[in-house]
Design an enzyme around this catalytic site. Structure first.
Site, PDB file in Angstrom:
ATOM      1  N   ASN A 231     -10.132   0.504   0.869  1.00 24.83           N
ATOM      2  CA  ASN A 231      -8.679   0.454   0.696  1.00 24.83           C
ATOM      3  C   ASN A 231      -8.348  -0.148  -0.667  1.00 24.83           C
ATOM      4  O   ASN A 231      -8.532  -1.337  -0.882  1.00 24.83           O
ATOM      5  CB  ASN A 231      -8.062  -0.381   1.830  1.00 24.83           C
ATOM      6  CG  ASN A 231      -6.544  -0.438   1.766  1.00 24.83           C
ATOM      7  OD1 ASN A 231      -5.929  -0.017   0.793  1.00 24.83           O
ATOM      8  ND2 ASN A 231      -5.940  -0.966   2.808  1.00 24.83           N
TER       9      ASN A 231
ATOM     10  N   HIS B 208      -2.678   7.445   2.887  1.00 25.62           N
ATOM     11  CA  HIS B 208      -3.206   6.170   2.407  1.00 25.62           C
ATOM     12  C   HIS B 208      -4.571   5.948   3.038  1.00 25.62           C
ATOM     13  O   HIS B 208      -4.743   6.099   4.250  1.00 25.62           O
ATOM     14  CB  HIS B 208      -2.244   5.043   2.778  1.00 25.62           C
ATOM     15  CG  HIS B 208      -2.798   3.676   2.556  1.00 25.62           C
ATOM     16  ND1 HIS B 208      -3.437   3.301   1.386  1.00 25.62           N
ATOM     17  CD2 HIS B 208      -2.835   2.573   3.361  1.00 25.62           C
ATOM     18  CE1 HIS B 208      -3.818   2.046   1.478  1.00 25.62           C
ATOM     19  NE2 HIS B 208      -3.473   1.584   2.668  1.00 25.62           N
TER      20      HIS B 208
ATOM     21  N   CYS C 238       0.808  -1.220   0.000  1.00 22.46           N
ATOM     22  CA  CYS C 238       0.000   0.000   0.000  1.00 22.46           C
ATOM     23  C   CYS C 238       0.839   1.267   0.000  1.00 22.46           C
ATOM     24  O   CYS C 238       0.322   2.350  -0.256  1.00 22.46           O
ATOM     25  CB  CYS C 238      -0.945   0.000   1.206  1.00 22.46           C
ATOM     26  SG  CYS C 238      -2.154  -1.336   1.190  1.00 22.46           S
TER      27      CYS C 238
END
Length: 324
Positions: A279, A249, A113
């Site tokens: 996500n 993020h 990520c």
């Protein structure tokens, strides 16, 4: 450290299929209230007909149109994904073919990520090394294909999508202070396995679980600490110049809230769209940049910190002076 380059175009692509929390209630033991309270997520986009490559190409073309550059202008393409449609060639090479770019360096960066942050530092550095004036960075993820849809603790957290930016060399430093770190994941808190070797001479493991595995509480603790460290490091690197806004993020709204509480930044200085997309791994930050720019939340001249964390365990940040 500062790099003489700037972002001049942004693009994003998400699947057509929207799956909200109530739709998940119909297939598993969960609830909209439970998901929203713990994550802030209300809906996500999931691939049904699209491919990871198609989303990446669409996002790339948007960014190029925004930057008013042609395929022939692109000297390097960097991709980041953990869910490519192909083991090889790279996502970057697939995008190169898809946009009709005849000649460019093409490579992928894998950092979970945190991939977009790692890749942004990489592409700007490589542009200086190769003497390239224009680069294309694309992040695309099809995480729904690697979910265990019977594991309510993980599948509710993720979505699919792609984002892209065009980067150009510039006289003024607009992309600066890259901060890239990783610590060993000694407890295996976040991973996705590939299928084990099943050649004729091996002990075949046809039933290997190749879906995402995560120890949620351990990842949460790591993420909160990583976000705080990254923000404070970037602040120190900036010296007397203040950070105006933060694009983190998009993993969990509670993590972002903790990051705000542990620093002097207000929550409204963080751009948050995890409620709409969940996500999307390396694609969360470029998707957020596209939305933040289009909505006017990002303004030319803003000093914007991009911070993230991911499998590895990787984390870090970078500062972008917004130029568009």
């Amino acid at each position: 450290m500062s790099i003489s380059a700037k972002i001049v175009g942004v693009g994003a692509c998400v699947p057509q299929k929207m799956v909200d929390n109530h739709m998940l209630e119909a297939i598993m033991d969960t609830s909209d209230e439970w998901i929203v309270k713990r994550t802030g997520i209300r809906e996500r986009r999931l691939v049904t007909e699209e491919t990871n490559t198609e989303m990446a190409i669409s996002a790339a073309k948007q960014a190029m149109d925004h930057a008013d550059v042609s395929p022939d202008d692109i000297g390097i393409i960097v991709g980041c994904t953990i869910t490519s449609d192909f083991a090889t060639p790279s996502l970057a090479s697939l995008v190169q073919k898809g946009i009709g770019c005849g000649m460019a360096a093409a490579m992928d960066v894998a950092a979970g990520c945190t991939g977009f942050i790692y890749a942004l530092a990489t592409i700007t550095s490589m542009m200086d090394t190769l003497g390239v004036d224009t680069g294309l960075l694309v992040a695309a993820e099809n995480l729904s294909c690697r979910m265990n849809w019977e594991d309510r603790a993980t599948c509710i957290l993720f979505g699919d999508g792609a984002g892209a930016v065009v980067v150009k060399r510039s006289e003024e430093n607009h992309i600066k202070h890259p901060f890239l770190r990783a610590i060993p994941d000694t407890d295996d808190v976040l991973f996705i396995k590939n299928k084990r070797n099943d050649n004729p001479w091996s002990a075949a493991q046809a039933n290997d679980d190749i879906s995402l595995t995560m120890k949620g509480q351990d990842v949460f603790v790591f993420a909160v600490d990583a976000m705080e460290k990254s923000i404070k490091h970037l602040e120190a690197a900036m010296g007397d110049t203040k950070i105006d806004k933060i694009v983190p993020h998009q993993a969990n709204n509670r993590i972002i809230q903790f990051a705000a509480n542990s620093t002097h930044f207000d929550k409204d200085q963080f751009y948050v769209n995890v409620d709409k997309y969940a996500n999307t791994s390396s694609a969360t930050i470029p998707i957020a940049l596209k939305e933040a720019h289009d909505s006017g939340w990002l303004k030319k001249g803003d000093e914007v910190a991009l911070v993230g964390f991911g499998a590895g365990l990787t984390y870090g940040g970078i500062v972008v002076k917004w130029a568009i």
